[in-house]
Design a protein around this motif. Structure first.
Motif, mmCIF file in Angstrom:
data_model
loop_
_atom_site.group_PDB
_atom_site.id
_atom_site.type_symbol
_atom_site.label_atom_id
_atom_site.label_comp_id
_atom_site.label_asym_id
_atom_site.label_seq_id
_atom_site.Cartn_x
_atom_site.Cartn_y
_atom_site.Cartn_z
ATOM 1 N N PRO A 56 0.794 -1.231 0.000
ATOM 2 C CA PRO A 56 0.000 0.000 0.000
ATOM 3 C C PRO A 56 0.828 1.284 0.000
ATOM 4 O O PRO A 56 0.328 2.333 -0.390
ATOM 5 N N ASP A 57 2.079 1.203 0.396
ATOM 6 C CA ASP A 57 2.922 2.398 0.418
ATOM 7 C C ASP A 57 3.877 2.465 -0.778
ATOM 8 O O ASP A 57 4.745 3.338 -0.841
ATOM 9 N N HIS A 58 3.693 1.586 -1.758
ATOM 10 C CA HIS A 58 4.599 1.543 -2.916
ATOM 11 C C HIS A 58 4.517 2.844 -3.715
ATOM 12 O O HIS A 58 3.434 3.377 -3.956
ATOM 13 N N ASP A 59 5.672 3.344 -4.118
ATOM 14 C CA ASP A 59 5.748 4.614 -4.848
ATOM 15 C C ASP A 59 4.883 4.628 -6.113
ATOM 16 O O ASP A 59 4.320 5.666 -6.462
ATOM 17 N N GLU A 60 4.776 3.504 -6.819
ATOM 18 C CA GLU A 60 3.999 3.453 -8.062
ATOM 19 C C GLU A 60 2.516 3.747 -7.826
ATOM 20 O O GLU A 60 1.845 4.277 -8.702
ATOM 21 N N LEU A 61 2.009 3.381 -6.682
ATOM 22 C CA LEU A 61 0.615 3.683 -6.359
ATOM 23 C C LEU A 61 0.382 5.178 -6.188
ATOM 24 O O LEU A 61 -0.682 5.689 -6.526
ATOM 25 N N TRP A 62 1.360 5.866 -5.677
ATOM 26 C CA TRP A 62 1.174 7.248 -5.249
ATOM 27 C C TRP A 62 1.782 8.287 -6.175
ATOM 28 O O TRP A 62 1.542 9.483 -5.988
ATOM 29 N N ALA A 63 2.524 7.880 -7.184
ATOM 30 C CA ALA A 63 3.213 8.833 -8.070
ATOM 31 C C ALA A 63 2.240 9.818 -8.720
ATOM 32 O O ALA A 63 2.487 11.033 -8.735
ATOM 33 N N ASP A 64 1.132 9.323 -9.254
ATOM 34 C CA ASP A 64 0.180 10.204 -9.937
ATOM 35 C C ASP A 64 -0.594 11.091 -8.960
ATOM 36 O O ASP A 64 -0.997 12.189 -9.311
ATOM 37 N N VAL A 65 -0.790 10.610 -7.753
ATOM 38 C CA VAL A 65 -1.430 11.431 -6.718
ATOM 39 C C VAL A 65 -0.481 12.570 -6.342
ATOM 40 O O VAL A 65 -0.882 13.735 -6.284
ATOM 41 N N GLU A 66 0.766 12.230 -6.108
ATOM 42 C CA GLU A 66 1.739 13.243 -5.702
ATOM 43 C C GLU A 66 1.997 14.279 -6.785
ATOM 44 O O GLU A 66 2.261 15.439 -6.487
ATOM 45 N N SER A 67 1.887 13.877 -8.061
ATOM 46 C CA SER A 67 2.103 14.831 -9.159
ATOM 47 C C SER A 67 0.843 15.634 -9.471
ATOM 48 O O SER A 67 0.861 16.509 -10.332
ATOM 49 N N GLY A 68 -0.269 15.328 -8.783
ATOM 50 C CA GLY A 68 -1.514 16.058 -8.998
ATOM 51 C C GLY A 68 -2.326 15.572 -10.186
ATOM 52 O O GLY A 68 -3.268 16.234 -10.605
ATOM 53 N N GLU A 69 -1.992 14.403 -10.723
ATOM 54 C CA GLU A 69 -2.695 13.888 -11.902
ATOM 55 C C GLU A 69 -3.875 12.984 -11.542
ATOM 56 O O GLU A 69 -4.677 12.645 -12.407
ATOM 57 N N VAL A 70 -3.976 12.572 -10.270
ATOM 58 C CA VAL A 70 -5.049 11.685 -9.830
ATOM 59 C C VAL A 70 -5.607 12.200 -8.511
ATOM 60 O O VAL A 70 -4.852 12.566 -7.611
ATOM 61 N N ASP A 71 -6.955 12.212 -8.426
ATOM 62 C CA ASP A 71 -7.641 12.682 -7.229
ATOM 63 C C ASP A 71 -8.244 11.558 -6.392
ATOM 64 O O ASP A 71 -8.481 11.745 -5.210
ATOM 65 N N LEU A 72 -8.547 10.425 -7.028
ATOM 66 C CA LEU A 72 -9.128 9.313 -6.285
ATOM 67 C C LEU A 72 -8.838 8.002 -6.987
ATOM 68 O O LEU A 72 -8.514 7.965 -8.169
ATOM 69 N N PHE A 73 -8.946 6.921 -6.220
ATOM 70 C CA PHE A 73 -8.783 5.565 -6.738
ATOM 71 C C PHE A 73 -10.153 4.904 -6.798
ATOM 72 O O PHE A 73 -10.993 5.127 -5.929
ATOM 73 N N VAL A 74 -10.335 4.039 -7.800
ATOM 74 C CA VAL A 74 -11.526 3.206 -7.867
ATOM 75 C C VAL A 74 -11.113 1.815 -8.338
ATOM 76 O O VAL A 74 -10.199 1.671 -9.155
ATOM 77 N N ALA A 75 -11.757 0.810 -7.780
ATOM 78 C CA ALA A 75 -11.581 -0.571 -8.227
ATOM 79 C C ALA A 75 -12.974 -1.137 -8.480
ATOM 80 O O ALA A 75 -13.960 -0.657 -7.915
ATOM 81 N N ALA A 76 -13.056 -2.145 -9.306
ATOM 82 C CA ALA A 76 -14.356 -2.724 -9.639
ATOM 83 C C ALA A 76 -15.067 -3.256 -8.398
ATOM 84 O O ALA A 76 -16.277 -3.113 -8.268
ATOM 85 N N ASN A 77 -14.311 -3.875 -7.483
ATOM 86 C CA ASN A 77 -14.899 -4.422 -6.261
ATOM 87 C C ASN A 77 -13.814 -4.720 -5.238
ATOM 88 O O ASN A 77 -12.621 -4.538 -5.503
ATOM 89 N N GLU A 78 -14.230 -5.177 -4.074
ATOM 90 C CA GLU A 78 -13.290 -5.467 -2.987
ATOM 91 C C GLU A 78 -12.356 -6.632 -3.328
ATOM 92 O O GLU A 78 -11.207 -6.641 -2.902
#
Length: 134
Positions: A56-78
């Motif tokens: 959950p703390d992997h840089d690849e998950l957060w790169a677009d959030v930190e650059s301001g390109e992503v505001d939220l995450f969505v997945a099809a289901n749990e």
């Protein structure tokens, strides 16, 4: 315009599970579910993230959030989140800590009949242009 930019999280799942859990193998179906979810809300699908067991703390998950390109995450289901991440509760906590929403589209993929499974099989076995078999 103030569009909400969404990153769709899709799970990579071993092909051996295609018959028992076809939706978890069908990354295109997962992405399409997230795209429909975003479109219904007037959001923009900005990224597609394909993971299997990422921290959950992997840089690849957060790169677009930190650059301001992503505001939220969505997945099809749990279930998709559970495959994509090593810990969904830790990811939820990290999202809360960073002030990023995490949503699910609520698509369970339970409508997979024999024809749907066959379509996924066909997509996964499509020939690659120029592939010479060697």
């Amino acid at each position: 315009m103030n569009d909400v930019r969404v990153a769709a999280i899709a799970s990579l799942t071993p092909l051996e599970e295609l018959d028992s859990a076809p939706f978890l193998v069908d990354t295109r179906g997962q992405r399409d579910a997230c795209a429909r979810w975003a479109d219904e809300r007037g959001y923009v699908l900005a990224r597609e993230l394909l993971f299997y067991g990422i921290r959950p703390d992997h840089d690849e998950l957060w790169a677009d959030v930190e650059s301001g390109e992503v505001d939220l995450f969505v997945a099809a289901n749990e279930r998709v989140l559970a495959r994509a991440l090593t810990s969904v509760p830790d990811f939820r906590a990290e999202c809360a800590r960073r002030g990023v929403r995490l949503e699910t589209a609520g698509v369970e993929g339970t409508g997979y009949d024999a024809a749907s499974r066959a379509a996924v099989h066909r997509r996964l076995s499509m020939p690659t242009a120029g592939y010479d078999g060697g």
